[in-house]
Scaffold this motif. Structure first.
Motif, PDB file in Angstrom:
ATOM      1  N   TRP A 223       1.020  -1.106  -0.181  1.00  0.00           N
ATOM      2  CA  TRP A 223       0.000  -0.054   0.106  1.00  0.00           C
ATOM      3  C   TRP A 223       0.713   1.310   0.244  1.00  0.00           C
ATOM      4  O   TRP A 223       1.949   1.241   0.629  1.00  0.00           O
ATOM      5  CB  TRP A 223      -0.846  -0.064   1.249  1.00  0.00           C
ATOM      6  N   ALA A 224       0.472   2.120  -0.579  1.00  0.00           N
ATOM      7  CA  ALA A 224       0.987   3.651  -0.688  1.00  0.00           C
ATOM      8  C   ALA A 224       0.071   4.619   0.396  1.00  0.00           C
ATOM      9  O   ALA A 224      -1.114   4.246   0.258  1.00  0.00           O
ATOM     10  CB  ALA A 224       0.907   4.171  -1.964  1.00  0.00           C
ATOM     11  N   VAL A 225       0.740   5.578   0.831  1.00  0.00           N
ATOM     12  CA  VAL A 225       0.014   6.423   1.707  1.00  0.00           C
ATOM     13  C   VAL A 225       0.055   7.837   1.152  1.00  0.00           C
ATOM     14  O   VAL A 225       1.176   8.254   0.637  1.00  0.00           O
ATOM     15  CB  VAL A 225       0.734   6.368   3.067  1.00  0.00           C
ATOM     16  N   GLU A 226      -1.252   8.328   1.271  1.00  0.00           N
ATOM     17  CA  GLU A 226      -1.261   9.629   0.774  1.00  0.00           C
ATOM     18  C   GLU A 226      -1.892  10.316   2.109  1.00  0.00           C
ATOM     19  O   GLU A 226      -2.940  10.079   2.487  1.00  0.00           O
ATOM     20  CB  GLU A 226      -2.137  10.087  -0.380  1.00  0.00           C
ATOM     21  N   SER A 227      -1.505  11.504   2.551  1.00  0.00           N
ATOM     22  CA  SER A 227      -1.966  12.134   3.976  1.00  0.00           C
ATOM     23  C   SER A 227      -2.362  13.557   3.705  1.00  0.00           C
ATOM     24  O   SER A 227      -1.655  14.338   2.833  1.00  0.00           O
ATOM     25  CB  SER A 227      -0.688  12.004   4.904  1.00  0.00           C
ATOM     26  N   SER A 228      -3.412  13.813   4.378  1.00  0.00           N
ATOM     27  CA  SER A 228      -3.679  15.292   4.296  1.00  0.00           C
ATOM     28  C   SER A 228      -4.028  15.622   5.919  1.00  0.00           C
ATOM     29  O   SER A 228      -5.304  15.918   6.068  1.00  0.00           O
ATOM     30  CB  SER A 228      -5.005  15.377   3.416  1.00  0.00           C
ATOM     31  N   VAL A 229      -3.139  15.407   6.552  1.00  0.00           N
ATOM     32  CA  VAL A 229      -3.304  15.807   8.276  1.00  0.00           C
ATOM     33  C   VAL A 229      -2.604  17.060   8.437  1.00  0.00           C
ATOM     34  O   VAL A 229      -1.546  17.528   7.936  1.00  0.00           O
ATOM     35  CB  VAL A 229      -2.629  14.350   8.882  1.00  0.00           C
ATOM     36  N   THR A 230      -3.407  17.766   9.210  1.00  0.00           N
ATOM     37  CA  THR A 230      -3.132  19.089   9.919  1.00  0.00           C
ATOM     38  C   THR A 230      -2.374  18.877  11.338  1.00  0.00           C
ATOM     39  O   THR A 230      -3.293  18.562  12.004  1.00  0.00           O
ATOM     40  CB  THR A 230      -4.359  20.215   9.708  1.00  0.00           C
ATOM     41  N   PRO A 231      -1.399  18.990  11.581  1.00  0.00           N
ATOM     42  CA  PRO A 231      -0.720  18.802  12.901  1.00  0.00           C
ATOM     43  C   PRO A 231      -0.815  20.257  13.382  1.00  0.00           C
ATOM     44  O   PRO A 231      -0.492  21.296  12.931  1.00  0.00           O
ATOM     45  CB  PRO A 231       0.411  18.399  12.823  1.00  0.00           C
TER      46      PRO A 231
ATOM     47  N   THR B  36      -6.865  15.687  11.941  1.00  0.00           N
ATOM     48  CA  THR B  36      -6.403  16.773  12.804  1.00  0.00           C
ATOM     49  C   THR B  36      -5.595  16.062  13.768  1.00  0.00           C
ATOM     50  O   THR B  36      -5.905  15.263  14.352  1.00  0.00           O
ATOM     51  CB  THR B  36      -7.223  17.612  13.097  1.00  0.00           C
ATOM     52  N   VAL B  37      -4.357  16.482  14.070  1.00  0.00           N
ATOM     53  CA  VAL B  37      -3.578  15.980  15.306  1.00  0.00           C
ATOM     54  C   VAL B  37      -3.110  17.239  16.090  1.00  0.00           C
ATOM     55  O   VAL B  37      -2.535  18.148  15.639  1.00  0.00           O
ATOM     56  CB  VAL B  37      -2.184  15.520  15.016  1.00  0.00           C
ATOM     57  N   ALA B  38      -3.583  17.372  17.438  1.00  0.00           N
ATOM     58  CA  ALA B  38      -3.380  18.402  18.360  1.00  0.00           C
ATOM     59  C   ALA B  38      -2.804  17.770  19.666  1.00  0.00           C
ATOM     60  O   ALA B  38      -3.159  16.804  20.076  1.00  0.00           O
ATOM     61  CB  ALA B  38      -4.537  19.150  18.865  1.00  0.00           C
ATOM     62  N   LEU B  39      -1.383  18.390  19.993  1.00  0.00           N
ATOM     63  CA  LEU B  39      -0.737  17.890  21.138  1.00  0.00           C
ATOM     64  C   LEU B  39      -0.631  16.490  21.120  1.00  0.00           C
ATOM     65  O   LEU B  39      -0.526  15.578  22.171  1.00  0.00           O
ATOM     66  CB  LEU B  39      -1.432  18.404  22.556  1.00  0.00           C
ATOM     67  N   GLY B  40      -0.439  15.826  19.906  1.00  0.00           N
ATOM     68  CA  GLY B  40      -0.067  14.280  20.039  1.00  0.00           C
ATOM     69  C   GLY B  40       0.692  13.675  18.711  1.00  0.00           C
ATOM     70  O   GLY B  40       1.238  14.788  18.135  1.00  0.00           O
TER      71      GLY B  40
END
Length: 67
Positions: free
Chosen positions: A25-33, A57-61
């Motif tokens: 598998w390939a990973v495409e990310s659209s995550v906002t830290p 979304t990733v907040a404080l982690g």
């Protein structure tokens, strides 16, 4: 995964998540830290058989992708 791609929505607050995927598998990310992190440590074959889309979304982690 039944089709050629799948989507995972992540929401991390003051914690962590680890997502394990196969090497096919390939990973495409659209995550906002926000005061956190997103790390893709997965190695995929070329060309990948399937695609995993990760958004959210990733907040404080943190979120880590591995094989």
């Amino acid at each position: 995964m039944e089709g050629p791609s799948a989507t995972i929505d992540v929401s991390v607050f003051m914690g962590g998540a680890e997502i394990l995927i196969p090497q096919e598998w390939a990973v495409e990310s659209s995550v906002t830290p926000f005061l956190g992190g997103f790390e893709n440590k997965a190695h995929s074959q070329n060309p990948p058989a399937k695609q995993l889309i990760i958004r959210g979304t990733v907040a404080l982690g943190g979120v880590t992708i591995k094989n």
